[in-house]
Design an enzyme around this catalytic site. Structure first.
Site, mmCIF file in Angstrom:
data_model
loop_
_atom_site.group_PDB
_atom_site.id
_atom_site.type_symbol
_atom_site.label_atom_id
_atom_site.label_comp_id
_atom_site.label_asym_id
_atom_site.label_seq_id
_atom_site.Cartn_x
_atom_site.Cartn_y
_atom_site.Cartn_z
ATOM 1 N N ARG A 148 0.885 -1.210 0.097
ATOM 2 C CA ARG A 148 0.100 0.004 -0.052
ATOM 3 C C ARG A 148 1.007 1.266 -0.026
ATOM 4 O O ARG A 148 2.021 0.998 0.346
ATOM 5 C CB ARG A 148 -0.841 0.051 1.321
ATOM 6 C CG ARG A 148 -1.825 -1.173 1.394
ATOM 7 C CD ARG A 148 -2.566 -0.972 2.657
ATOM 8 N NE ARG A 148 -3.383 -2.016 2.988
ATOM 9 C CZ ARG A 148 -3.255 -3.240 3.826
ATOM 10 N NH1 ARG A 148 -2.082 -3.228 4.365
ATOM 11 N NH2 ARG A 148 -4.269 -4.077 3.738
ATOM 12 N N LYS A 172 -2.245 -1.880 8.014
ATOM 13 C CA LYS A 172 -3.129 -1.040 8.660
ATOM 14 C C LYS A 172 -3.198 -1.629 10.227
ATOM 15 O O LYS A 172 -3.062 -2.629 10.482
ATOM 16 C CB LYS A 172 -4.526 -1.663 7.842
ATOM 17 C CG LYS A 172 -4.638 -0.723 6.600
ATOM 18 C CD LYS A 172 -6.263 -1.212 5.915
ATOM 19 C CE LYS A 172 -6.323 -0.521 4.745
ATOM 20 N NZ LYS A 172 -7.600 -0.912 4.329
ATOM 21 N N HIS A 244 -2.020 2.111 -6.100
ATOM 22 C CA HIS A 244 -2.579 1.054 -5.787
ATOM 23 C C HIS A 244 -2.670 -0.184 -6.671
ATOM 24 O O HIS A 244 -2.785 -1.282 -6.558
ATOM 25 C CB HIS A 244 -4.040 1.290 -5.004
ATOM 26 C CG HIS A 244 -4.226 0.533 -3.951
ATOM 27 N ND1 HIS A 244 -3.755 0.586 -2.638
ATOM 28 C CD2 HIS A 244 -5.440 -0.516 -3.741
ATOM 29 C CE1 HIS A 244 -4.356 -0.251 -1.860
ATOM 30 N NE2 HIS A 244 -5.036 -1.102 -2.437
ATOM 31 N N ARG A 247 -0.222 -2.811 -6.658
ATOM 32 C CA ARG A 247 -0.704 -3.674 -5.722
ATOM 33 C C ARG A 247 -1.583 -4.905 -6.295
ATOM 34 O O ARG A 247 -1.547 -6.068 -6.083
ATOM 35 C CB ARG A 247 -1.286 -3.316 -4.485
ATOM 36 C CG ARG A 247 -1.740 -4.142 -3.262
ATOM 37 C CD ARG A 247 -2.054 -3.034 -2.248
ATOM 38 N NE ARG A 247 -2.873 -3.579 -1.079
ATOM 39 C CZ ARG A 247 -2.353 -4.573 -0.160
ATOM 40 N NH1 ARG A 247 -0.962 -4.750 0.105
ATOM 41 N NH2 ARG A 247 -3.289 -5.003 0.552
ATOM 42 N N HIS A 270 -4.098 -8.958 4.167
ATOM 43 C CA HIS A 270 -5.687 -8.880 4.195
ATOM 44 C C HIS A 270 -5.882 -9.779 5.220
ATOM 45 O O HIS A 270 -5.547 -10.943 5.501
ATOM 46 C CB HIS A 270 -6.140 -9.475 2.989
ATOM 47 C CG HIS A 270 -6.126 -8.906 1.793
ATOM 48 N ND1 HIS A 270 -6.241 -9.382 0.621
ATOM 49 C CD2 HIS A 270 -6.135 -7.583 1.475
ATOM 50 C CE1 HIS A 270 -6.338 -8.291 -0.303
ATOM 51 N NE2 HIS A 270 -6.094 -7.177 0.397
ATOM 52 N N TYR A 279 -9.660 -11.376 -6.526
ATOM 53 C CA TYR A 279 -8.458 -11.413 -7.477
ATOM 54 C C TYR A 279 -8.970 -12.513 -8.402
ATOM 55 O O TYR A 279 -8.427 -12.603 -9.751
ATOM 56 C CB TYR A 279 -6.993 -11.454 -7.178
ATOM 57 C CG TYR A 279 -6.847 -10.016 -6.528
ATOM 58 C CD1 TYR A 279 -6.345 -8.957 -7.363
ATOM 59 C CD2 TYR A 279 -6.874 -9.839 -5.115
ATOM 60 C CE1 TYR A 279 -6.234 -7.839 -6.901
ATOM 61 C CE2 TYR A 279 -6.405 -8.922 -4.620
ATOM 62 C CZ TYR A 279 -6.060 -7.490 -5.318
ATOM 63 O OH TYR A 279 -5.806 -6.483 -4.547
#
Length: 298
Positions: A148, A172, A244, A247, A270, A279
């Site tokens: 990110r 995150k 992004h 990514r 994730h 994806y």
């Protein structure tokens, strides 16, 4: 209880109790600020404790006229979180947005780049310029490690474990993960670090930050977006891309070449495999080829 103090308390809760990043806290705060501005503009005097479901319904209705369904859904979700916090702190008994439904959204598939397009972007970098080697290392790291933007800008020299073949990434909520790094990405980071960065006059507080601006300070998110946008224009790329996009391309290309979805989940950081599963919807042609090649009934 006023809105300003309650918002400060909520921000502290998100930071200390939920462990959210500064960017997430800013986004949640903006949702509440939109509501308070609307209350002021409409001269409605009410507090976080006393605001009614009807008032919030009117706010959502008015706001929906100026924002798209996805933004509207995000706003409702953010405000629900705020009022859930008030219930958690025993300021309210009910959530006034509980019965307000967010608009139905189709699943938005992320944009990706072909390998040839990524190569053309990298080839468009002027390596004779002051920031050429840095920008090449940035693009290679975004694509090679699937980071990110905030993870890239906060990457430290002390996070590089090249001997072990990994970098440590802080994602995150300050959650850390180890991401494998390829020899090519390692090569271009090393060139930038050893041949360019060493000649910078570096701000002491950013001495351990890997990627620096011309003033020797940590790069901003906005600067990374600008670098990518200018490269896309120079390469003649017609797609609208952002940092992004690299990514998404990282994950898509791994999946297309047979990588395990769980491994991709870990590398992307994730929490839920459901997020990574998006994806699998990107290249249906590739999935058809997999069935035709590997299924016993092919």
């Amino acid at each position: 209880m006023n809105w300003q103090q309650t918002l400060k308390d909520y921000q502290n809760y998100l930071r200390l109790e939920r462990g959210l990043s500064d960017n997430s806290i800013i986004n949640y705060s903006l949702d509440v600020k939109k509501l308070t501005r609307w209350l002021e503009n409409n001269e409605i005097k009410t507090s976080p404790v006393s605001i009614s479901e009807e008032t919030l319904q009117q706010f959502i209705y008015d706001t929906a006229k100026t924002i798209n369904p996805r933004s509207q859904s995000r706003l409702i979700s953010g405000l629900k979180g705020f009022f859930t916090y008030l219930i958690f702190e025993d300021y309210r008994n009910t959530n006034p947005l509980e019965l307000i439904e967010a608009p139905k959204l189709g699943r938005k598939l992320p944009d990706t780049l072909a390998i040839e397009e990524i190569d053309s972007l990298i080839n468009a970098i002027d390596l004779s310029s002051k920031q050429g080697e840095r920008n090449r290392a940035i693009i290679e790291t975004l694509y090679g490690c699937g980071l990110r933007v905030s993870e890239l800008t906060s990457l430290k020299i002390s996070d590089l474990y090249f001997d072990e073949g990994f970098i440590k990434v802080t994602g995150k909520g300050d959650k850390q993960r180890l991401v494998p790094i390829s020899p090519i990405t390692e090569k271009y980071i090393t060139i930038y670090q050893k041949q360019v960065r060493v000649h910078h006059k570096i701000d002491p507080k950013d001495a351990d930050t890997l990627f620096l601006n011309q003033h020797g300070r940590q790069l901003t998110r906005a600067m990374i977006f600008t670098i990518v946008k200018r490269l896309a224009e120079k390469a003649g790329l017609k797609k609208t891309i952002s940092p992004h996009t690299f990514r998404h391309s990282f994950a898509t290309h791994l999946l297309e070449n047979g990588a395990d979805l769980r491994a991709i989940q870990q590398m992307l950081g994730h929490e839920s495999i459901t997020t990574t599963e998006i994806y699998t919807h990107i290249d249906r042609k590739h999935l058809t080829e997999v069935i035709n090649k590997f299924h016993p009934r092919r």
